[in-house]
Design a protein around this motif. Structure first.
Motif, PDB file in Angstrom:
ATOM      1  N   ASN A  40       0.769  -1.101  -0.091  1.00  0.00           N
ATOM      2  CA  ASN A  40      -0.213   0.050   0.055  1.00  0.00           C
ATOM      3  C   ASN A  40       0.882   1.139  -0.024  1.00  0.00           C
ATOM      4  OD1 ASN A  40      -2.396  -1.404  -0.058  1.00  0.00           O
ATOM      5  ND2 ASN A  40      -2.383  -1.565   2.223  1.00  0.00           N
ATOM      6  N   ALA A  41       1.910   1.151   0.734  1.00  0.00           N
ATOM      7  CA  ALA A  41       3.102   2.320   0.546  1.00  0.00           C
ATOM      8  C   ALA A  41       4.218   1.604   0.689  1.00  0.00           C
ATOM      9  CB  ALA A  41       2.896   2.873   1.674  1.00  0.00           C
ATOM     10  N   SER A  42       5.660   2.515   0.471  1.00  0.00           N
ATOM     11  CA  SER A  42       6.820   2.261   0.559  1.00  0.00           C
ATOM     12  C   SER A  42       7.137   1.307   1.742  1.00  0.00           C
ATOM     13  CB  SER A  42       7.631   3.206   0.128  1.00  0.00           C
ATOM     14  OG  SER A  42       7.760   4.145   1.274  1.00  0.00           O
ATOM     15  N   LEU A  43       8.118   0.543   1.847  1.00  0.00           N
ATOM     16  CA  LEU A  43       8.356  -0.104   3.016  1.00  0.00           C
ATOM     17  C   LEU A  43       8.557   0.649   4.321  1.00  0.00           C
ATOM     18  CD1 LEU A  43       8.866  -2.762   4.545  1.00  0.00           C
ATOM     19  CD2 LEU A  43      11.290  -2.521   3.950  1.00  0.00           C
ATOM     20  N   PRO A  44       9.583   1.855   3.974  1.00  0.00           N
ATOM     21  CA  PRO A  44       9.832   2.918   5.304  1.00  0.00           C
ATOM     22  C   PRO A  44       8.394   3.312   5.774  1.00  0.00           C
ATOM     23  CG  PRO A  44      11.347   3.141   3.732  1.00  0.00           C
ATOM     24  CD  PRO A  44      10.392   2.323   2.820  1.00  0.00           C
ATOM     25  N   GLN A  45       7.674   3.674   4.923  1.00  0.00           N
ATOM     26  CA  GLN A  45       6.177   4.476   5.264  1.00  0.00           C
ATOM     27  C   GLN A  45       5.367   3.257   5.885  1.00  0.00           C
ATOM     28  OE1 GLN A  45       5.462   7.807   4.491  1.00  0.00           O
ATOM     29  NE2 GLN A  45       4.071   7.090   6.570  1.00  0.00           N
ATOM     30  N   VAL A  46       5.388   2.101   5.587  1.00  0.00           N
ATOM     31  CA  VAL A  46       4.880   0.942   6.044  1.00  0.00           C
ATOM     32  C   VAL A  46       5.222   0.701   7.422  1.00  0.00           C
ATOM     33  CG1 VAL A  46       4.200  -1.378   5.953  1.00  0.00           C
ATOM     34  CG2 VAL A  46       4.019  -0.113   3.941  1.00  0.00           C
ATOM     35  N   VAL A  47       6.420   0.588   7.710  1.00  0.00           N
ATOM     36  CA  VAL A  47       6.970   0.244   9.146  1.00  0.00           C
ATOM     37  C   VAL A  47       6.629   1.648  10.011  1.00  0.00           C
ATOM     38  CG1 VAL A  47       9.248   0.054  10.306  1.00  0.00           C
ATOM     39  CG2 VAL A  47       8.938  -1.019   8.398  1.00  0.00           C
ATOM     40  N   GLU A  48       6.571   2.948   9.623  1.00  0.00           N
ATOM     41  CA  GLU A  48       6.205   4.089  10.463  1.00  0.00           C
ATOM     42  C   GLU A  48       4.884   3.724  10.751  1.00  0.00           C
ATOM     43  OE1 GLU A  48       6.629   7.241  12.744  1.00  0.00           O
ATOM     44  OE2 GLU A  48       8.328   6.088  11.930  1.00  0.00           O
ATOM     45  N   VAL A  82      -5.347   5.131  -3.769  1.00  0.00           N
ATOM     46  CA  VAL A  82      -6.177   4.416  -2.613  1.00  0.00           C
ATOM     47  C   VAL A  82      -6.100   4.994  -1.433  1.00  0.00           C
ATOM     48  CG1 VAL A  82      -7.242   2.363  -1.462  1.00  0.00           C
ATOM     49  CG2 VAL A  82      -6.703   2.441  -4.089  1.00  0.00           C
ATOM     50  N   HIS A  83      -4.670   4.958  -0.964  1.00  0.00           N
ATOM     51  CA  HIS A  83      -4.411   4.947   0.537  1.00  0.00           C
ATOM     52  C   HIS A  83      -3.843   6.542   0.770  1.00  0.00           C
ATOM     53  CE1 HIS A  83      -5.271   0.583   1.768  1.00  0.00           C
ATOM     54  NE2 HIS A  83      -4.998   0.452   0.615  1.00  0.00           N
ATOM     55  N   LEU A  88      -2.174   6.144   4.813  1.00  0.00           N
ATOM     56  CA  LEU A  88      -3.332   6.519   5.872  1.00  0.00           C
ATOM     57  C   LEU A  88      -4.246   7.571   5.457  1.00  0.00           C
ATOM     58  CD1 LEU A  88      -1.324   5.842   9.224  1.00  0.00           C
ATOM     59  CD2 LEU A  88      -2.732   4.236   7.865  1.00  0.00           C
ATOM     60  N   GLY A  89      -4.188   7.903   4.037  1.00  0.00           N
ATOM     61  CA  GLY A  89      -5.344   9.036   3.723  1.00  0.00           C
ATOM     62  C   GLY A  89      -4.891  10.012   4.340  1.00  0.00           C
ATOM     63  N   GLY A  90      -3.778  10.493   4.809  1.00  0.00           N
ATOM     64  CA  GLY A  90      -3.675  11.815   5.121  1.00  0.00           C
ATOM     65  C   GLY A  90      -3.918  11.927   6.648  1.00  0.00           C
ATOM     66  N   ALA A 219     -11.935   7.973  11.073  1.00  0.00           N
ATOM     67  CA  ALA A 219     -11.311   8.650   9.941  1.00  0.00           C
ATOM     68  C   ALA A 219     -10.911   7.529   9.107  1.00  0.00           C
ATOM     69  CB  ALA A 219     -10.107   9.365  10.534  1.00  0.00           C
ATOM     70  N   LEU A 220     -10.471   6.488   9.407  1.00  0.00           N
ATOM     71  CA  LEU A 220     -10.015   5.444   8.553  1.00  0.00           C
ATOM     72  C   LEU A 220     -11.189   4.878   7.700  1.00  0.00           C
ATOM     73  CD1 LEU A 220      -7.467   3.511  10.804  1.00  0.00           C
ATOM     74  CD2 LEU A 220      -6.727   4.973   8.701  1.00  0.00           C
ATOM     75  N   LEU A 221     -12.425   4.733   8.419  1.00  0.00           N
ATOM     76  CA  LEU A 221     -13.503   4.123   7.909  1.00  0.00           C
ATOM     77  C   LEU A 221     -14.165   5.198   6.818  1.00  0.00           C
ATOM     78  CD1 LEU A 221     -15.615   2.657  10.913  1.00  0.00           C
ATOM     79  CD2 LEU A 221     -14.235   1.523   9.056  1.00  0.00           C
ATOM     80  N   GLY A 222     -13.896   6.241   7.037  1.00  0.00           N
ATOM     81  CA  GLY A 222     -14.432   7.566   6.055  1.00  0.00           C
ATOM     82  C   GLY A 222     -13.295   7.668   5.100  1.00  0.00           C
ATOM     83  N   ASN A 223     -12.074   7.201   4.747  1.00  0.00           N
ATOM     84  CA  ASN A 223     -11.279   7.450   3.886  1.00  0.00           C
ATOM     85  C   ASN A 223     -12.063   7.075   2.617  1.00  0.00           C
ATOM     86  OD1 ASN A 223      -8.528   7.835   2.632  1.00  0.00           O
ATOM     87  ND2 ASN A 223      -8.778   5.802   1.924  1.00  0.00           N
ATOM     88  N   ARG A 224     -12.140   7.819   1.479  1.00  0.00           N
ATOM     89  CA  ARG A 224     -12.608   7.783   0.147  1.00  0.00           C
ATOM     90  C   ARG A 224     -11.565   7.852  -0.852  1.00  0.00           C
ATOM     91  NH1 ARG A 224     -18.132  10.809   0.047  1.00  0.00           N
ATOM     92  NH2 ARG A 224     -17.228  11.916   1.693  1.00  0.00           N
ATOM     93  N   VAL A 225     -10.721   6.691  -1.041  1.00  0.00           N
ATOM     94  CA  VAL A 225      -9.999   6.595  -2.473  1.00  0.00           C
ATOM     95  C   VAL A 225      -8.898   7.907  -2.000  1.00  0.00           C
ATOM     96  CG1 VAL A 225      -9.309   6.357  -4.644  1.00  0.00           C
ATOM     97  CG2 VAL A 225     -11.555   5.300  -3.673  1.00  0.00           C
TER      98      VAL A 225
END
Length: 319
Positions: A40-48, A82-83, A88-90, A219-225
């Motif tokens: 869904n994101a780059s590895l460093p971003q996923v870890v963070e 999407v993410h 995390l949709g900002g 907020a996560l449930l409300g993320n729309r693409v």
């Protein structure tokens, strides 16, 4: 009450974050380790993102390690459409004081499996690159794995393409290696993923509330693409990958069938999980065109309100 000791393999974007929050909160889930992979994101971003979500969840000190930065054969491909750029949709979350382990995800999985007194379940919520590398590098661990539950694939249509779901499409060779491992497998695919949702008014109330976890979940449930400005995008409120973790503790809410499956590795169908749902033998079986199939458990339907309620109750957010 049975406890499920697990290793979670994630590419923490919006839906993985919901799954992590649920897994930490549920009393029957015993998280032994969390491994991260690019997806869904780059590895460093996923870890963070993973470390920050563990803070939100108030999780204990769980070992986290980064793994593959790209699929086995293909270049890394972003899912920022999407993410969002941050996965995390900002969603603004403070930096974490947690630190990922210096070793690799494969080493953390191997060590955790081999040192555990009981067999563990691998819950794969991401492209399965880390799992494939583990199984190829350390085949001895297969005897230490109870089963693999993965969010990915579909017995119907896809989302990355018309026929392929994102996690499998992102690294189909890795998924094929996992499928061929001999470990029992449950596929929690788009057939059920796209059914389990929280109503928009409930999500909005959580996002506007005073409970920290509730605000994050809302907020996560409300993320729309990736918070697109496209007004035609409808609210979905999907709990996403969290449903695959719900499947551990409430499998009776699912209709599961044992079906032969294979993964397409070429052409437009690349990444498709081909599930044989026929009741009778076809011409391929009669005339020698069957090829290699693996018999796995496939989730084909779900009591969606039951899973949504389980998710909210576990997080203390049900009303």
């Amino acid at each position: 009450m049975r406890t499920f000791p697990v290793i979670l393999d994630v590419d923490t974007g919006v839906d993985d974050a919901l799954a992590l929050l649920f897994a930490v909160a549920h009393p029957q889930i015993d998280i032994r380790a969390i491994t991260c992979v690019a997806g869904n994101a780059s590895l460093p971003q996923v870890v963070e993102n993973t470390l920050r979500i563990l803070d939100v969840a108030g999780a204990p000190d769980i070992p986290v390690a980064g793994g593959a930065v790209r699929p086995l054969l293909e270049p890394a491909r972003s899912a920022s459409h999407v993410h969002g750029a941050d996965g995390l949709g900002g969603l603004p979350l403070p930096a974490s004081d947690r630190v990922a382990e210096p070793g690799s995800a494969v080493e953390l999985m191997r060590r955790t499996l081999m040192e555990s007194p009981e067999r563990l379940t691998l819950v794969a919520l991401a492209p399965q690159t880390n799992l494939a590398l583990l199984l190829r590098t350390h085949p001895e661990v297969t005897e230490r794995i109870e089963r693999i539950v993965f969010m990915g694939g579909s017995a119907g249509g896809g989302n990355a393409t018309a026929v392929a779901e994102f996690n499998v499409w992102h690294d189909p060779e890795a998924a094929a290696i996992v499928l061929d491992s001999g470990v029992p497998i449950l596929m929690y695919g788009l057939d059920v993923f796209n059914q389990v949702s929280v109503a928009q008014d409930a999500a909005a109330a959580l996002a506007a509330g005073t409970e920290p976890i509730g605000r994050v979940v809302g907020a996560l449930l409300g993320n729309r693409v990736a918070l697109s400005e496209d007004a035609t995008l409808a609210y979905t409120g999907l709990i996403g990958d969290a449903g695959a973790v719900c499947a551990l503790v409430d499998p009776d809410a699912l209709r599961i069938e044992k079906r032969p499956m294979r993964i397409a590795l070429s052409g437009y169908g690349r990444g498709q999980t081909i599930v044989d749902r026929r009741r009778f033998s076809g011409e391929d079986m009669l005339h020698g065109g069957v090829g290699d199939w693996t018999l796995i458990d496939v989730a084909l339907d779900v009591d969606a309100p039951r899973f949504a309620d389980l998710f909210l109750r576990t997080l203390g957010l049900a009303h």
